[in-house]
Design a protein around this motif. Sequence first.
Motif, mmCIF file in Angstrom:
data_model
loop_
_atom_site.group_PDB
_atom_site.id
_atom_site.type_symbol
_atom_site.label_atom_id
_atom_site.label_comp_id
_atom_site.label_asym_id
_atom_site.label_seq_id
_atom_site.Cartn_x
_atom_site.Cartn_y
_atom_site.Cartn_z
ATOM 1 N N VAL A 220 14.726 -75.228 29.380
ATOM 2 C CA VAL A 220 15.727 -76.240 29.726
ATOM 3 C C VAL A 220 15.594 -77.510 28.908
ATOM 4 N N SER A 221 14.510 -77.673 28.173
ATOM 5 C CA SER A 221 14.331 -78.919 27.434
ATOM 6 C C SER A 221 15.170 -78.913 26.172
ATOM 7 N N PRO A 222 15.651 -80.075 25.737
ATOM 8 C CA PRO A 222 16.434 -80.140 24.506
ATOM 9 C C PRO A 222 15.544 -79.951 23.295
ATOM 10 N N VAL A 223 16.188 -79.564 22.182
ATOM 11 C CA VAL A 223 15.446 -79.433 20.944
ATOM 12 C C VAL A 223 14.891 -80.804 20.573
ATOM 13 N N THR A 224 13.659 -80.840 20.060
ATOM 14 C CA THR A 224 12.942 -82.086 19.850
ATOM 15 C C THR A 224 13.733 -83.092 19.030
ATOM 16 N N ARG A 225 14.379 -82.642 17.962
ATOM 17 C CA ARG A 225 15.032 -83.565 17.051
ATOM 18 C C ARG A 225 16.546 -83.584 17.258
ATOM 19 N N MET A 226 16.984 -83.394 18.488
ATOM 20 C CA MET A 226 18.405 -83.387 18.810
ATOM 21 C C MET A 226 18.772 -84.683 19.532
ATOM 22 N N GLU A 227 19.786 -85.370 19.025
ATOM 23 C CA GLU A 227 20.279 -86.584 19.664
ATOM 24 C C GLU A 227 21.493 -86.240 20.523
ATOM 25 N N HIS A 228 21.522 -86.746 21.757
ATOM 26 C CA HIS A 228 22.627 -86.470 22.678
ATOM 27 C C HIS A 228 23.412 -87.755 22.929
ATOM 28 N N HIS A 229 24.725 -87.667 22.764
ATOM 29 C CA HIS A 229 25.592 -88.824 22.939
ATOM 30 C C HIS A 229 26.804 -88.436 23.793
ATOM 31 N N VAL A 230 27.260 -89.373 24.592
ATOM 32 C CA VAL A 230 28.526 -89.228 25.308
ATOM 33 C C VAL A 230 29.444 -90.331 24.815
ATOM 34 N N LEU A 231 30.608 -89.944 24.292
ATOM 35 C CA LEU A 231 31.605 -90.909 23.850
ATOM 36 C C LEU A 231 32.691 -91.014 24.914
ATOM 37 N N THR A 232 32.858 -92.198 25.469
ATOM 38 C CA THR A 232 33.910 -92.403 26.453
ATOM 39 C C THR A 232 35.190 -92.796 25.713
ATOM 40 N N VAL A 233 36.258 -92.086 26.020
ATOM 41 C CA VAL A 233 37.527 -92.303 25.332
ATOM 42 C C VAL A 233 38.654 -92.247 26.345
ATOM 43 N N GLY A 344 13.771 -76.622 12.853
ATOM 44 C CA GLY A 344 13.109 -77.878 12.530
ATOM 45 C C GLY A 344 14.030 -78.964 12.011
ATOM 46 N N SER A 345 15.314 -78.671 11.834
ATOM 47 C CA SER A 345 16.254 -79.674 11.345
ATOM 48 C C SER A 345 16.687 -80.589 12.484
ATOM 49 N N ALA A 346 17.157 -81.768 12.111
ATOM 50 C CA ALA A 346 17.699 -82.689 13.108
ATOM 51 C C ALA A 346 19.140 -82.320 13.402
ATOM 52 N N GLY A 347 19.662 -82.825 14.507
ATOM 53 C CA GLY A 347 21.038 -82.535 14.863
ATOM 54 C C GLY A 347 21.563 -83.532 15.872
ATOM 55 N N THR A 348 22.884 -83.619 15.964
ATOM 56 C CA THR A 348 23.538 -84.545 16.880
ATOM 57 C C THR A 348 24.505 -83.774 17.761
ATOM 58 N N VAL A 349 24.498 -84.107 19.048
ATOM 59 C CA VAL A 349 25.405 -83.496 20.018
ATOM 60 C C VAL A 349 26.244 -84.598 20.646
ATOM 61 N N VAL A 350 27.559 -84.428 20.603
ATOM 62 C CA VAL A 350 28.477 -85.433 21.130
ATOM 63 C C VAL A 350 29.341 -84.788 22.203
ATOM 64 N N THR A 351 29.408 -85.402 23.353
ATOM 65 C CA THR A 351 30.295 -84.958 24.428
ATOM 66 C C THR A 351 31.423 -85.966 24.574
ATOM 67 N N ILE A 352 32.648 -85.504 24.499
ATOM 68 C CA ILE A 352 33.826 -86.365 24.665
ATOM 69 C C ILE A 352 34.171 -86.421 26.156
ATOM 70 N N ALA A 353 34.231 -87.632 26.702
ATOM 71 C CA ALA A 353 34.490 -87.788 28.140
ATOM 72 C C ALA A 353 35.638 -88.770 28.369
ATOM 73 N N THR A 354 36.729 -88.264 28.918
ATOM 74 C CA THR A 354 37.833 -89.123 29.335
ATOM 75 C C THR A 354 37.508 -89.692 30.717
ATOM 76 N N PRO A 355 38.230 -90.715 31.180
ATOM 77 C CA PRO A 355 37.871 -91.344 32.457
ATOM 78 C C PRO A 355 37.726 -90.369 33.628
ATOM 79 N N ASP A 356 38.586 -89.361 33.701
ATOM 80 C CA ASP A 356 38.516 -88.429 34.824
ATOM 81 C C ASP A 356 37.376 -87.417 34.681
ATOM 82 N N GLN A 357 36.705 -87.396 33.528
ATOM 83 C CA GLN A 357 35.600 -86.457 33.315
ATOM 84 C C GLN A 357 34.225 -87.110 33.435
ATOM 85 N N ARG A 358 34.159 -88.413 33.525
ATOM 86 C CA ARG A 358 32.872 -89.101 33.415
ATOM 87 C C ARG A 358 31.917 -88.735 34.543
ATOM 88 N N GLY A 359 32.430 -88.609 35.749
ATOM 89 C CA GLY A 359 31.562 -88.224 36.861
ATOM 90 C C GLY A 359 30.984 -86.834 36.678
#
Length: 495
Positions: A220-233, A344-359
């Motif tokens: 269940v743990s994320p990959v060590t060099r993975m960045e997780h972001h949530v963009l509110t739009v 072993g590579s780095a990576g970025t994960v972005v989740t797009i969240a509209t107002p009704d999805q934030r919860g």
Amino acid sequence: MTSQFARLGVPTSLVAVLAERGIQTPTPIQAATLPDSLAGRDVLGRGRTGSGKTFAFALPVVARLADTANPTARRRPAPGRPRALLLAPTRELAAQIAESVKPLADASRLSTLTIFGGVNQNPQVRTLKSGVDILVATPGRLLDLRDQGHLSLEAVEVTVIDEADHMSDMGFLPGVKKILAATPRDSQRLLFSATLDNAVDVLVRQFLHDPVVHEADSAVSPVTRMEHHVLTVSAAERSDVIADLAAAPGRTILFTRTKHGAKKLAKQLNGRGIPAVDLHGNLSQNARVRNLAAFDSGRVETLVATDIAARGIHVDDVALVVHADPPTEHKAYLHRSGRTARAGSAGTVVTIATPDQRGDVQGLMRAAKIKPTVTPASADVLRELAPGERRVFSADEVADRTPSAPEQPSSRPRRSGRGGGSGRGSGSGRAAGSGRSGQAPTASQPQAPRGQRAGLKASGNGSGRVPSGVAPAGSTRGAAAFSASAGRSVRRRTR
């Protein structure tokens, strides 16, 4: 110096095949499981997608069948009676497993066959009749051919179940049980899974004999060099934000919740001049193969997919995963995200969240044990997450790159290739050298730089603003021109 694989018991001939492909050091799951699997033990290997599980089971399967101690005594497979079975949940994963197994099998003079649905079964049946050592299959087509009398599993010496938890999620476990029950009770069984839920545990207890359990990395743990972001739009900004991320240099996977959504989003991106292919269950097998090949080769750098691509699809150098539609449960989030930060590579994960999805997104992250960086979408944020000049192409260029795109009339010569040399810089917080970059150009595949696409306009306070429109590809104002409303700059495409 003795190879690390040789020290684990891998035969010299197979070590040489790995060395030819630049594989010198075993991954944790390989180092943990190979001594037991090579010794003939039943093994339960738990490790995330991308942990090297394919070679962890391919090596012992080939070594067992090759009988390297006495190759001249090796028996030939009988018609319709494979000697090894490698079971995968999807066509794409089955094809990729077969691709990894084939060079090992060829070096050991073993025959292979891959069978799955969605294609004519007659060529598969003919090859089965000629005798096959290693059969890679999906459950549905395997049971179909067995029920028709074209194959028997009574001669199987070793069975591999890959992505067992995905089998469970897709409802395949009843079929998998039938398949395992049809193999000899004393045959070797290797089961690999990212998680071990109750359904998979039942499979283990029923069919594996005193299995050795090995775990590499938390399930269940994320990959060590993975960045997780949530963009509110806002709902109005969503399409432009997704398009901006997709237009950045390098490979990107966009995940949608539905097949219709994947098809629609890929069409929208192509219409904006951003070459994209889709991957989902409504495509024919030929279209799925073509689209995945276009993405894997780098000819198209954006893949829009449903969860069919969340598990077991192996494509190198995917530095950005975008959840255009947040998944409904945390396991899907982790497996989708696992398409990046591999080997072993780095990576970025972005989740797009509209107002009704934030919860829902907040609950999803808690269940996944992820603490993402949550920020409003802005020009500066998007350039940090996906550095590099945004590019668009003309309609003709999009058609050149996308095998499933509608044909466009063109008087220009068709050309292929991908943008190279536009790696993603290290200014985003990623380790240097892990940027998104293209393949080196070849003489047969001329390269063209990815055309520029103007990004979000930074406002005076630095927060940025999402543009409301994009000029059509091929516009006289330049393929990358945004609508020039008040205060909005227009950047022309340079050639």
